[in-house]
Scaffold this motif. Structure first.
Motif, PDB file in Angstrom:
ATOM      1  N   LYS A 124       0.685  -1.337  -0.008  1.00  0.00           N
ATOM      2  CA  LYS A 124       0.217  -0.097   0.052  1.00  0.00           C
ATOM      3  C   LYS A 124       0.805   1.251  -0.064  1.00  0.00           C
ATOM      4  O   LYS A 124       1.016   1.800   0.918  1.00  0.00           O
ATOM      5  N   THR A 142       4.512   9.265  21.278  1.00  0.00           N
ATOM      6  CA  THR A 142       3.698  10.246  21.100  1.00  0.00           C
ATOM      7  C   THR A 142       2.256  10.275  20.251  1.00  0.00           C
ATOM      8  O   THR A 142       1.732  11.060  19.970  1.00  0.00           O
ATOM      9  N   GLU A 143       1.994   8.881  19.892  1.00  0.00           N
ATOM     10  CA  GLU A 143       0.968   8.465  19.395  1.00  0.00           C
ATOM     11  C   GLU A 143       0.852   9.131  17.762  1.00  0.00           C
ATOM     12  O   GLU A 143      -0.202   9.063  17.169  1.00  0.00           O
ATOM     13  N   GLN A 144       1.872   9.641  17.257  1.00  0.00           N
ATOM     14  CA  GLN A 144       1.853  10.071  15.788  1.00  0.00           C
ATOM     15  C   GLN A 144       1.776   8.950  14.748  1.00  0.00           C
ATOM     16  O   GLN A 144       1.149   9.054  13.742  1.00  0.00           O
ATOM     17  N   ALA A 153      -1.792   8.137  14.827  1.00  0.00           N
ATOM     18  CA  ALA A 153      -2.493   9.228  14.022  1.00  0.00           C
ATOM     19  C   ALA A 153      -2.536   8.661  12.585  1.00  0.00           C
ATOM     20  O   ALA A 153      -3.377   8.783  11.838  1.00  0.00           O
ATOM     21  N   GLU A 202      -2.099   5.840  11.332  1.00  0.00           N
ATOM     22  CA  GLU A 202      -2.878   4.494  11.086  1.00  0.00           C
ATOM     23  C   GLU A 202      -4.427   4.684  11.074  1.00  0.00           C
ATOM     24  O   GLU A 202      -5.227   4.470  10.020  1.00  0.00           O
ATOM     25  N   VAL A 203      -4.808   5.554  11.849  1.00  0.00           N
ATOM     26  CA  VAL A 203      -6.310   5.993  12.075  1.00  0.00           C
ATOM     27  C   VAL A 203      -6.546   6.797  10.635  1.00  0.00           C
ATOM     28  O   VAL A 203      -7.872   6.689  10.066  1.00  0.00           O
ATOM     29  N   MET A 204      -5.648   7.477  10.188  1.00  0.00           N
ATOM     30  CA  MET A 204      -5.897   8.030   9.041  1.00  0.00           C
ATOM     31  C   MET A 204      -6.134   7.172   7.617  1.00  0.00           C
ATOM     32  O   MET A 204      -6.494   7.849   6.575  1.00  0.00           O
ATOM     33  N   GLY A 205      -5.583   5.996   7.889  1.00  0.00           N
ATOM     34  CA  GLY A 205      -5.645   4.933   6.854  1.00  0.00           C
ATOM     35  C   GLY A 205      -4.309   5.107   6.164  1.00  0.00           C
ATOM     36  O   GLY A 205      -4.325   4.568   4.890  1.00  0.00           O
ATOM     37  N   LYS A 221     -10.069   2.257  21.029  1.00  0.00           N
ATOM     38  CA  LYS A 221      -9.020   1.638  19.748  1.00  0.00           C
ATOM     39  C   LYS A 221      -9.779   0.488  18.959  1.00  0.00           C
ATOM     40  O   LYS A 221      -9.603   0.512  17.844  1.00  0.00           O
ATOM     41  N   LEU A 227     -11.720   2.344  16.509  1.00  0.00           N
ATOM     42  CA  LEU A 227     -10.941   2.949  15.533  1.00  0.00           C
ATOM     43  C   LEU A 227     -10.464   1.953  14.646  1.00  0.00           C
ATOM     44  O   LEU A 227      -9.809   2.200  13.441  1.00  0.00           O
ATOM     45  N   LEU A 266      -8.108   0.127  15.561  1.00  0.00           N
ATOM     46  CA  LEU A 266      -6.554  -0.017  15.927  1.00  0.00           C
ATOM     47  C   LEU A 266      -6.387  -1.474  16.812  1.00  0.00           C
ATOM     48  O   LEU A 266      -5.292  -2.000  16.835  1.00  0.00           O
ATOM     49  N   ARG A 291     -10.035   0.964   4.531  1.00  0.00           N
ATOM     50  CA  ARG A 291      -9.202   2.532   4.471  1.00  0.00           C
ATOM     51  C   ARG A 291     -10.092   3.559   4.070  1.00  0.00           C
ATOM     52  O   ARG A 291      -9.955   4.507   4.601  1.00  0.00           O
ATOM     53  N   ARG A 302     -11.740   4.723   7.059  1.00  0.00           N
ATOM     54  CA  ARG A 302     -10.934   5.306   8.207  1.00  0.00           C
ATOM     55  C   ARG A 302     -10.971   7.026   7.563  1.00  0.00           C
ATOM     56  O   ARG A 302     -10.667   7.685   8.417  1.00  0.00           O
ATOM     57  N   MET A 331      -9.668  11.818  14.417  1.00  0.00           N
ATOM     58  CA  MET A 331      -9.340  11.257  15.962  1.00  0.00           C
ATOM     59  C   MET A 331      -8.623  12.556  16.390  1.00  0.00           C
ATOM     60  O   MET A 331      -7.586  13.113  15.731  1.00  0.00           O
ATOM     61  N   PHE A 390      -6.006  12.871  19.641  1.00  0.00           N
ATOM     62  CA  PHE A 390      -5.285  12.232  20.425  1.00  0.00           C
ATOM     63  C   PHE A 390      -5.076  13.084  21.968  1.00  0.00           C
ATOM     64  O   PHE A 390      -5.269  13.993  21.896  1.00  0.00           O
ATOM     65  N   GLN A 391      -4.952  11.828  22.864  1.00  0.00           N
ATOM     66  CA  GLN A 391      -4.688  12.635  24.162  1.00  0.00           C
ATOM     67  C   GLN A 391      -3.670  13.646  24.011  1.00  0.00           C
ATOM     68  O   GLN A 391      -3.959  14.950  24.611  1.00  0.00           O
ATOM     69  N   ALA A 435      -0.906  14.325  19.103  1.00  0.00           N
ATOM     70  CA  ALA A 435      -0.111  13.649  18.156  1.00  0.00           C
ATOM     71  C   ALA A 435       0.039  14.421  16.913  1.00  0.00           C
ATOM     72  O   ALA A 435      -0.200  13.920  15.766  1.00  0.00           O
ATOM     73  N   ASP A 454      -9.718  11.414  22.295  1.00  0.00           N
ATOM     74  CA  ASP A 454      -9.339  10.544  23.534  1.00  0.00           C
ATOM     75  C   ASP A 454      -8.914  11.705  24.691  1.00  0.00           C
ATOM     76  O   ASP A 454      -7.866  12.356  24.395  1.00  0.00           O
TER      77      ASP A 454
END
Lengths: 245, 255
Positions: free
Chosen positions: A20, A114-116, A119, A121-124, B45, B48, B50, B74, B77, B82, B84-85, B88, B162
């Motif tokens: 991908k 820092t969860e970037q 972020a 992954e969530v965006m696809g 999660k 989402l 995840l 995809r 998504r 999202m 994030f806490q 991010a 979150d």
């Protein structure tokens, strides 16, 4: 069991990197940025180390030539062989595992903490492709670094030889040209391509799958340097046996 | 609507989520509350995608997540935003580039079209002069607003947050809460917020789900929370002196 599991996870990671793909317009700028950071940014330290290593090899060889029957051009010959076969590709790669490897692990590890990465992954976005693929492509330019390291290393040997008056410059240059086998350079470049892949992927693996906080980013960088060095040394042995044995 | 049916998730021997069934409606701010370790983050999660649940289903407007193809997932998504806490935000990008990122990645819009859209969403979250600044150069509250702007830039159908108030002062926290609620109404989206901030619960909790040890212990609105006799939730909600007094006043007023 942990080692086997890690090897499995690493293999899956490498597979995922090529799946991908990210949009080319974005990937292009990421690759250029990584070339600047990983390749161009490493030139200074590589040149500095290569000059002095080449110089030390020339001095050591000269100091051990006590027999007057051995021709002086051996200094140039030994410097060339040592630099081309081992010092440029292997020694430089260990240095790069420290410099570039730590940078890769800490930058990806910080993104994880820092969860970037979440972020992305969530965006696809395929985060492995986005983060690791540009580094692999940038490191394809690594043989150029090794070529410069070879040139500068031998040049360092020439300078040390002249400054120490161990032999004349003509004798040193004759030594460099003596019994030159072009395949040795090819062998060195093959090694450097494999090492480049190792330097790009093992630190990425340690950064991407790290858990914990800021302190763990530092630990992951150290672990990644150790494992990258170990894999480079083992791969060096295997490739030497396969290509020259 | 997001429908969750009998959701279970374990990590090793520890069962984190135990048969959660609920739904989240359009145009409402839904809050998931509970103590630390109650399973809120794992639940989010799972929503989402995840974390893959061991058992149970999650459907987005009738589309069951587990049965979607990779391409469909995809696409789905891209309908999610999202916050994030820790915000991010991407450190190496400016505020403008952070907000533009999803559009740059998934649309074929021209640079000027993307810039126009970024200007609209940054203005919507009351950030006007921060376009060229890096995340490290702005305050925590501004970072949260940039994260909200990034989450809504693609007009998502589902917005997840979150702990959006963590680390913020009370005034900024209220501003962020109100902003999220306004955006939910304005764009008519489904918003799900993980929180243990009781101010948020009272301010914007149109639907509240209380989790305890991975079980859905209570479900209701911010008005119903005052009337409930469920001991687990009253212990949680009225753990602070302030809220104990508020409840006392409410009971006195009622009687």
């Amino acid at each position: 069991m942990n080692y086997i599991s890690s090897i499995g996870s690493y293999s899956i990671m490498v597979w995922e990197v090529f799946k991908k793909p990210t949009k080319w317009s974005i990937m292009k700028s990421l690759i250029l940025k990584e070339i600047d950071e990983l390749i161009y940014g490493s030139m200074g330290i590589v040149i500095f180390i290569s000059v002095f290593i080449g110089g030390v090899v020339a001095i050591q060889t000269a100091l051990n030539l006590t027999n007057p029957l051995i021709p002086k051009d051996l200094i140039g010959f030994a410097t060339r062989q040592s630099v081309i076969l081992e010092f440029a590709p292997t020694f430089t790669s260990i240095i790069m595992a420290g410099k570039v490897g730590s940078y890769i692990t800490s930058s990806i590890g910080t993104m994880r903490v820092t969860e970037q990465i979440d972020a992305l992954e969530v965006m696809g976005v395929n985060s492995l492709n986005y983060l690791v693929f540009p580094k692999i492509i940038a490191m394809l330019f690594y043989p150029f670094v090794i070529a410069i390291s070879m040139y500068v290393g031998i040049f360092g040997g020439l300078i040390a030889n002249s400054l120490g008056n161990y032999s004349t410059s003509t004798e040193f240059i004759q030594g460099i040209q003596l019994d030159f086998i072009p395949f040795h350079v090819t062998y060195s470049f093959i090694k450097s391509v494999v090492f480049a892949f190792i330097i790009a992927t093992i630190p990425s693996f340690h950064g991407y799958y790290m858990e914990g906080g800021a302190l763990d980013v530092g630990k992951a960088s150290t672990t990644s340097f150790v494992w990258t060095s170990v894999v480079i040394i083992i791969t060096n042995f295997v490739l030497t046996q396969l290509l020259l044995g | 609507m997001i429908e969750v049916e009998n959701l279970n998730k374990s990590f090793g021997d520890v069962q984190v989520l135990k048969g959660i069934t609920t739904s989240f409606e359009k145009g409402k701010t839904n809050l998931i509350i509970g103590q630390s370790g109650s399973g809120k983050t794992v639940f989010m999660k799972c929503l989402l995608g995840l974390v893959v649940p061991d058992k149970g289903t999650i459907s987005y407007d009738g589309r069951m997540f587990s049965k979607l193809t990779v391409k469909e997932k995809r696409n789905l998504r891209q309908d999610m935003g999202m916050v994030f806490q820790g915000s991010a935000l991407f450190d190496s990008m400016t505020v403008e580039e952070n907000v533009m990122f999803p559009m740059d990645m998934f649309t074929k819009q021209s640079r000027s079209e993307m810039e126009d859209r970024v200007n609209i969403v940054l203005k919507r979250v009351n950030l006007i002069d921060a376009h060229k600044k890096y995340p490290a150069e702005i305050s925590g509250g501004m970072q949260k607003r940039v994260a909200i702007a990034r989450a809504i830039v693609m007009n998502p159908k589902y917005l997840f947050c979150d702990e959006p108030n963590s680390g913020l002062d009370p005034n900024t926290a209220i501003l962020i809460d109100n902003l999220i609620q306004e955006i939910t109404k304005e764009f008519d989206i489904i918003t799900v917020i993980n929180s243990h901030d009781m101010n948020s619960v009272m301010e914007i909790g149109e639907k509240i789900i209380f989790l305890k040890n991975g079980i859905k212990e209570w479900e209701g609105t911010n008005k119903e929370i005052f009337k409930t006799d469920n001991k687990a939730i009253t212990d949680f909600v009225y753990s602070s002196e302030l809220f104990k007094k508020v409840r006392q006043m409410y009971i006195e007023e009622r009687d």
